[in-house]
Write a protein that holds these residues in place. Sequence first.
Motif, PDB file in Angstrom:
ATOM      1  N   ALA A 163      -1.302   0.967 -14.868  1.00  0.00           N
ATOM      2  CA  ALA A 163      -2.305   0.074 -15.456  1.00  0.00           C
ATOM      3  C   ALA A 163      -1.767  -1.304 -15.827  1.00  0.00           C
ATOM      4  N   ASP A 164      -0.531  -1.384 -16.382  1.00  0.00           N
ATOM      5  CA  ASP A 164      -0.041  -2.702 -16.795  1.00  0.00           C
ATOM      6  C   ASP A 164       0.201  -3.594 -15.583  1.00  0.00           C
ATOM      7  N   ILE A 165       0.722  -3.017 -14.492  1.00  0.00           N
ATOM      8  CA  ILE A 165       0.929  -3.789 -13.278  1.00  0.00           C
ATOM      9  C   ILE A 165      -0.417  -4.179 -12.683  1.00  0.00           C
ATOM     10  N   ALA A 166      -1.345  -3.224 -12.687  1.00  0.00           N
ATOM     11  CA  ALA A 166      -2.659  -3.481 -12.108  1.00  0.00           C
ATOM     12  C   ALA A 166      -3.348  -4.653 -12.800  1.00  0.00           C
ATOM     13  N   GLN A 167      -3.233  -4.687 -14.139  1.00  0.00           N
ATOM     14  CA  GLN A 167      -3.886  -5.763 -14.875  1.00  0.00           C
ATOM     15  C   GLN A 167      -3.241  -7.101 -14.566  1.00  0.00           C
ATOM     16  N   GLU A 168      -1.908  -7.114 -14.495  1.00  0.00           N
ATOM     17  CA  GLU A 168      -1.187  -8.351 -14.235  1.00  0.00           C
ATOM     18  C   GLU A 168      -1.519  -8.918 -12.865  1.00  0.00           C
ATOM     19  N   GLU A 169      -1.679  -8.045 -11.882  1.00  0.00           N
ATOM     20  CA  GLU A 169      -1.895  -8.480 -10.509  1.00  0.00           C
ATOM     21  C   GLU A 169      -3.376  -8.561 -10.132  1.00  0.00           C
ATOM     22  N   GLY A 170      -4.256  -8.218 -11.073  1.00  0.00           N
ATOM     23  CA  GLY A 170      -5.680  -8.280 -10.777  1.00  0.00           C
ATOM     24  C   GLY A 170      -6.170  -7.094  -9.983  1.00  0.00           C
ATOM     25  N   MET A 171      -5.432  -5.987 -10.012  1.00  0.00           N
ATOM     26  CA  MET A 171      -5.837  -4.809  -9.257  1.00  0.00           C
ATOM     27  C   MET A 171      -6.787  -3.971 -10.089  1.00  0.00           C
ATOM     28  N   VAL A 172      -7.667  -3.266  -9.426  1.00  0.00           N
ATOM     29  CA  VAL A 172      -8.633  -2.417 -10.101  1.00  0.00           C
ATOM     30  C   VAL A 172      -8.027  -1.062 -10.423  1.00  0.00           C
ATOM     31  N   CYS A 173      -7.186  -0.539  -9.524  1.00  0.00           N
ATOM     32  CA  CYS A 173      -6.658   0.819  -9.669  1.00  0.00           C
ATOM     33  C   CYS A 173      -5.298   0.827 -10.333  1.00  0.00           C
ATOM     34  N   GLY A 174      -5.002   1.948 -10.999  1.00  0.00           N
ATOM     35  CA  GLY A 174      -3.660   2.239 -11.471  1.00  0.00           C
ATOM     36  C   GLY A 174      -3.211   3.505 -10.801  1.00  0.00           C
ATOM     37  N   GLY A 175      -1.974   3.933 -11.041  1.00  0.00           N
ATOM     38  CA  GLY A 175      -1.474   5.165 -10.435  1.00  0.00           C
ATOM     39  C   GLY A 175      -0.272   4.900  -9.552  1.00  0.00           C
ATOM     40  N   VAL A 176       0.199   5.971  -8.926  1.00  0.00           N
ATOM     41  CA  VAL A 176       1.378   5.892  -8.071  1.00  0.00           C
ATOM     42  C   VAL A 176       1.065   6.556  -6.737  1.00  0.00           C
ATOM     43  N   MET A 177       1.375   5.849  -5.652  1.00  0.00           N
ATOM     44  CA  MET A 177       1.254   6.421  -4.317  1.00  0.00           C
ATOM     45  C   MET A 177       2.656   6.545  -3.717  1.00  0.00           C
ATOM     46  N   GLU A 178       2.986   7.735  -3.253  1.00  0.00           N
ATOM     47  CA  GLU A 178       4.250   7.928  -2.556  1.00  0.00           C
ATOM     48  C   GLU A 178       3.978   7.761  -1.062  1.00  0.00           C
ATOM     49  N   LEU A 179       4.783   6.943  -0.429  1.00  0.00           N
ATOM     50  CA  LEU A 179       4.572   6.613   0.981  1.00  0.00           C
ATOM     51  C   LEU A 179       5.747   7.076   1.833  1.00  0.00           C
ATOM     52  N   PHE A 180       5.442   7.439   3.076  1.00  0.00           N
ATOM     53  CA  PHE A 180       6.483   7.612   4.083  1.00  0.00           C
ATOM     54  C   PHE A 180       6.214   6.562   5.152  1.00  0.00           C
ATOM     55  N   ILE A 181       7.211   5.741   5.419  1.00  0.00           N
ATOM     56  CA  ILE A 181       7.056   4.643   6.376  1.00  0.00           C
ATOM     57  C   ILE A 181       7.968   4.922   7.559  1.00  0.00           C
TER      58      ILE A 181
END
Length: 366
Positions: free
Chosen positions: A82-100
């Motif tokens: 949430a704190d990152i989301a607010q700073e960056e103007g994002m609507v969502c919070g949470g963590v996504m684990e990715l495999f690239i």
Amino acid sequence: MEKEIYLGLKKVFDQSLEAALITVISVLGSTPRKSGAKMLVFPDGTAIGTIGGGCGEAEARREAFSVIDSYTPIRHSLNMTADIAQEEGMVCGGVMELFIDYLGPQSDREQINLRKDYLSALENNRNPLLVTVIEATAEGLLGRKLFIKNNGDIFGDLGLEKLNRAAIDSAKISLGRSQPLLISLDSEFKQCETSVTKAAFRLLIEPPATVVELLILGAGHIAVPLAAMAKMVGYEVTVVDDRPSFANSARFSTCDTIICDDFERAIEAITINPQTYIVIITRGHRHDKICLRKVIDQPAAYIGMIGSRKRVKAIKADLEEEGVSSESLEKLYSPIGLKIGAETPEEIAVSILSQLINVQKRTIES
């Protein structure tokens, strides 16, 4: 797999291009996309698909460029709390684990051929389960794959025979599921809880389709509440009708796709897979028959059609005369929906959605 990602992968391998494939392997909290979502990123910055947009996707793109430069797959945790989301103007919070994953000429030739065979199996409705090594203590195993067709044939090699066996045994758990499954193994190749034992290997097991789709043929009064409720419980919803006054975003504001076109032409352009649920609720006998003829031999999880027993019996008889097998027509759910005494469009929509959920759960349990 979403059609645009499939076509993008075909392009990569047919033209020997370089790209990075981002796959969401797990989520925690509120995230824009769920497990199984994919995005294909090319060196020039163009992309196919999305994992949700915003600054989180921008960070994932940067990691994808690093994968392309190094030819090496990685796991990456995308923090959107949430704190990152607010700073960056994002609507969502949470963590996504990715495999690239790296795709391109620098890949192992055996694995390139395996990927091509996997795409071919998808195209031919062999419903392959794909297993990918996303974590390994042994060197050189990250990103290795095997897949299992619906007839039990196995293709590929994860690099260790015991790992192959563990993967195949674990894959059986995924049969009938619509979501990816993460498996953690200890050094003895036995499943373990990572909160207790550090995993020596982690495997991602992906079904052929990770999105459960609802295709609603007909945009009348029942379709409106059905589409809205289906989105609430997690379906990706497509509505088709040939009337602009019915098939429009004003009536179906929450739908993923709205197609205003001739029913027969629209269905031909739609990919129907074992995670597709089809509801036929057009405005009349003629359109119902056209739709049923086009979908009855498709590999859908569910095909239901509204109508009285007499009307449905007449349509089935007509189709049998035209060469449709009685065995194919036996899988039709009609009268549609569970018997709950439904009368209003909203109540009928509830009865239909209840039947869809019931069929889906029975498929997973079996």
